[in-house]
Design a protein around this motif. Sequence first.
Motif, short mmCIF file in Angstrom:
data_model
loop_
_atom_site.label_atom_id
_atom_site.label_comp_id
_atom_site.label_asym_id
_atom_site.label_seq_id
_atom_site.Cartn_x
_atom_site.Cartn_y
_atom_site.Cartn_z
N ARG A 2 0.88 -1.17 0.00
CA ARG A 2 0.00 0.00 0.00
C ARG A 2 0.92 1.22 0.00
O ARG A 2 1.69 1.42 0.93
N ILE A 3 0.83 2.00 -1.08
CA ILE A 3 1.74 3.13 -1.27
C ILE A 3 1.00 4.43 -1.07
O ILE A 3 -0.04 4.67 -1.70
N ASP A 75 2.80 0.95 3.41
CA ASP A 75 4.08 0.26 3.44
C ASP A 75 5.20 1.11 2.87
O ASP A 75 6.38 0.80 3.06
N ALA A 76 4.83 2.15 2.13
CA ALA A 76 5.82 3.03 1.51
C ALA A 76 5.19 4.37 1.22
O ALA A 76 3.96 4.49 1.09
N VAL A 77 6.04 5.38 1.12
CA VAL A 77 5.63 6.73 0.72
C VAL A 77 6.38 7.10 -0.55
O VAL A 77 7.59 6.88 -0.65
N ALA A 120 9.09 -4.81 13.93
CA ALA A 120 10.43 -4.78 13.36
C ALA A 120 10.45 -5.13 11.88
O ALA A 120 11.17 -4.51 11.09
N ALA A 121 9.64 -6.10 11.47
CA ALA A 121 9.63 -6.52 10.07
C ALA A 121 9.10 -5.40 9.17
O ALA A 121 9.66 -5.13 8.10
N ARG A 122 8.01 -4.76 9.60
CA ARG A 122 7.44 -3.69 8.78
C ARG A 122 8.34 -2.45 8.80
O ARG A 122 8.42 -1.73 7.80
N GLN A 123 9.01 -2.20 9.91
CA GLN A 123 9.97 -1.10 9.94
C GLN A 123 11.07 -1.32 8.91
O GLN A 123 11.46 -0.40 8.18
N ALA A 124 11.58 -2.53 8.85
CA ALA A 124 12.67 -2.83 7.93
C ALA A 124 12.24 -2.73 6.47
O ALA A 124 13.03 -2.35 5.60
N ARG A 127 9.63 2.16 3.24
CA ARG A 127 10.46 3.07 2.45
C ARG A 127 9.78 4.43 2.34
O ARG A 127 8.56 4.52 2.14
N PHE A 128 10.59 5.48 2.45
CA PHE A 128 10.15 6.86 2.18
C PHE A 128 10.95 7.31 0.95
O PHE A 128 12.15 7.57 1.04
#
Length: 356
Positions: A2-3, A75-77, A120-124, A127-128
């Motif tokens: 999801r971006i 999940d990303a920006v 931790a998994a989602r942090q890793a 992406r921005f």
Amino acid sequence: MRILVTGGCGFIGSAVVRHVIGSTGHSVVNVDAMTYAATQASTAEVASDPRYRHVRADITDGAAMRAIFAEHRPDAVMHLAAESHVDRSIDGPGVFMTTNVLGTFTLLEAAREYWGGLDAARQAAFRFHHISTDEVFGTLRPGDPPFTEETPYDPRSPYSASKAASDHLVRAWQHTYGLPTFVTNTTNNYGFWHFPEKLIPLVTINAIGGRALPVYGDGGNMRDWLFVDDHAEALVLAVERGQPGETYAIGARQPRTNLQVVHAICAILDELRPDPEGPHARLIRYVTDRPGHDFRYEIDPTRAEAALGWRPRHDFEAGLRRTVQWYLDHRDWWTALQARHDSTKRLGVAPMEGTP
């Protein structure tokens, strides 16, 4: 993924939205304040897709940004929202500082707060991705090699200075806080849904109407031109594959002078829409150059091509022909913009350039 795409109703942002929904399995939350250069028509073909959502909000509004992150949990920006027109930045630099600098800071802080609450998994995986311009590197002289990821910053206009500042903020948030950010810099884009104050749509529209085609100076200023759909593909590959702390310089290896671009548009229109009064090039007028006009921008995309597995699909001649034909076919869209926006009264009066 999801971006979260900022500025997804703008020129490049809408190309990204269309590519994500049309060519990938990702979903998009499009955050756009709908300022003068945004148009919902540019995303109409995907608006009904369940993977697409438009939220009207300003990136300078911290509370709104935090609420969007909390509700949509991206999940990303992909941060594209920006004021981008050099001429406007010369006339009124304040809004460029507000949107491009303060807006980026506000978005980074909302992203950092959200990211800090992930497991931790989602942090890793988060992406921005900050989308920027080659104009932060300043100007190239004749014979200089093209810009690369290692080129020092040397912005020359209020626009490019505001983008340079936002680039530095993004990198600082990665180094200081560990937020997984990276930057892409691109050269001039062209293509469909480009607001008609930029060089290619301006010249096309003026030529269709038999109006003067103003060219700054002697027309010798040179830009590397990238078809916007090719850029959108590269940007989505970057958000999928980009690594924190990296920079990717995205270009097309297709430099042209402004005068070459104008003559190419005239030649295409001479074929597609002949003017009984004569060749469209007769309408070219040379006018006083703008202050601090950078001579040349060009990117060497070798590193980005290897890292992203990407090459542009369009050569300039083919992309320009598609673009001119698109403006011929979408007269209702750009005439409505001219009628609605006082800003477009400048059309046919001031020469303008297509900045990313």
